[in-house]
Scaffold this motif. Structure first.
Motif, PDB file in Angstrom:
ATOM      1  N   GLY A  30      13.943  -3.263 -35.833  1.00 48.13           N
ATOM      2  CA  GLY A  30      14.217  -4.295 -36.823  1.00 48.13           C
ATOM      3  C   GLY A  30      15.691  -4.417 -37.157  1.00 48.13           C
ATOM      4  O   GLY A  30      16.230  -5.527 -37.280  1.00 48.13           O
ATOM      5  N   ASN A 314       5.230  -3.648 -36.910  1.00 45.86           N
ATOM      6  CA  ASN A 314       5.876  -4.847 -37.419  1.00 45.86           C
ATOM      7  C   ASN A 314       6.340  -4.679 -38.852  1.00 45.86           C
ATOM      8  O   ASN A 314       7.347  -5.264 -39.260  1.00 45.86           O
ATOM      9  CB  ASN A 314       4.934  -6.051 -37.297  1.00 45.86           C
ATOM     10  CG  ASN A 314       5.043  -6.717 -35.945  1.00 45.86           C
ATOM     11  OD1 ASN A 314       5.953  -7.489 -35.687  1.00 45.86           O
ATOM     12  ND2 ASN A 314       4.120  -6.383 -35.048  1.00 45.86           N
ATOM     13  N   SER A 318      10.141  -5.180 -40.052  1.00 46.19           N
ATOM     14  CA  SER A 318      10.534  -5.978 -41.217  1.00 46.19           C
ATOM     15  C   SER A 318      11.426  -5.180 -42.153  1.00 46.19           C
ATOM     16  O   SER A 318      12.416  -5.693 -42.691  1.00 46.19           O
ATOM     17  CB  SER A 318       9.293  -6.473 -41.966  1.00 46.19           C
ATOM     18  OG  SER A 318       8.531  -7.349 -41.164  1.00 46.19           O
TER      19      SER A 318
END
Length: 349
Positions: A30, A314, A318
């Motif tokens: 990320g 994910n 983030s």
């Protein structure tokens, strides 16, 4: 008349230092994704170990074949492949029962800990005699090793030489799937990876990551550190699981903390005039920056480093993007000018 767009900010040269940490490497994913999206940094060198080395190889192979967007796509592919390759087993989950079926309170009991200890007493040469490693498929599908080997972006991947008890750094021309497997090899979960007759374990034991190759004169003066293990915890652990988690963080941070302390000492000596910055002396003033994981992954237990469920990965991505966004807002202007972290107060105190 159309208004002219302001010129794009000049890209600033930096070296990256990517720590290992299993599936928490998705936090680095990320961070890198957001930095590549902004495209204000010019990555000239990368030093890495374990999961950080996987990210480094994906980053470089993507940059070489498709620029910043190519690197973002290659990192996405890497973590998608991690998710597709056997669920929680890619990074060597040592749990003897599925975490999905286990309530959290049970894992803090003495019975559970005893069972885990019994499971850990088995050698990977016993429970995995065929030396199956799903991470190999991940790397072969996600990394363009020829691009990495030919890249002008210098790459240093650390692994621990088992018999010699020292760190070895592999550079671009040597990078293969076996080197990355060696750098991520936890010895109680996987058989040692043999390269040139020497067995290797996870690079994080002795270099997590190695900073010393970035002292060379042909690398940028700015180093951006992307650790995965929090340096500081506000509370002292008391439960058995919390104690083991914090001990793991301290052990895997130890090589990095030692190097940062040495850098802080050298910078202090330069400022006091006890060491020359220029001329025949090879020492120079390095500028240190870091996107630290504490506020972003500090709530996660050690066991989550083995979790490769897509929603979890994910979520980490983030968190990394948000952390990088804050760093871009508050710290990027320091690059090329001065350090954005005070390593003397952090590591010489």
């Amino acid at each position: 008349m159309a208004r002219r767009k302001p010129p794009a900010p000049e890209r600033k040269a930096v070296s990256l230092a990517l720590q290992g940490g299993g599936s928490h490497g998705a936090f680095q994913w990320g961070v890198l994704d957001r930095l590549l999206e902004e495209d204000r940094l010019d990555f000239r060198a990368v030093t890495a170990s374990s999961a950080g080395a996987m990210n480094a190889a994906a980053l470089i192979s993507g940059l070489e074949t498709g620029g910043a967007e190519g690197a973002r796509a290659r990192l996405d592919l890497l973590w998608r492949e991690v998710n597709l390759s056997g669920g929680r087993n890619v990074f060597g989950d040592s749990s003897i029962w599925s975490a999905a079926l286990t309530p959290g309170w049970l894992k803090e009991t003495s019975l559970w800990r005893s069972a885990e200890t019994a499971a850990m007493s088995m050698s990977p040469y016993q429970f995995n005699p065929f030396n199956l490693n799903p991470l190999k498929r991940v790397l072969d599908n996600a990394i363009d090793f020829e691009a990495v080997q030919a890249s002008p972006i210098r790459l240093f991947v650390a692994a621990t030489a088992v018999r010699r008890g020292r760190a070895r750094l592999f550079q671009n021309a040597e990078i293969t799937d076996q080197v990355l497997l060696a750098s991520a090899c936890l010895p109680h979960l996987f058989q040692a990876v043999e390269i040139d007759g020497e067995p290797y374990w996870d690079g994080g034991y002795l270099a997590n990551p190695a900073l010393w190759p970035l002292f060379a004169a042909d690398t940028p003066d700015d180093i951006l550190l992307l650790p995965l293990n929090p340096f500081v915890r506000e509370e002292s652990p008391r439960a058995a699981g919390e104690i083991m988690d914090r001990l793991n963080e301290i052990v895997f941070n130890a090589p990095l903390v030692a190097e940062l302390r040495t850098i802080a000492l050298v910078l202090d000596m330069i400022e006091e005039g006890r060491m020359k910055r220029t001329g025949e002396d090879r020492y120079r003033r390095l500028r240190l920056h870091a996107i630290e994981p504490g506020p972003w992954v500090g709530d996660l237990a050690l066991s989550s480093k083995f979790n490769t469920e897509w929603t979890f990965l994910n979520d980490l991505k983030s968190r990394g993007r948000e952390a990088a966004g804050q760093w871009l807002e508050h710290c990027i202007d320091h690059v090329g000018e001065n350090s954005s972290i005070d390593i003397k107060s952090r590591f010489l105190g």
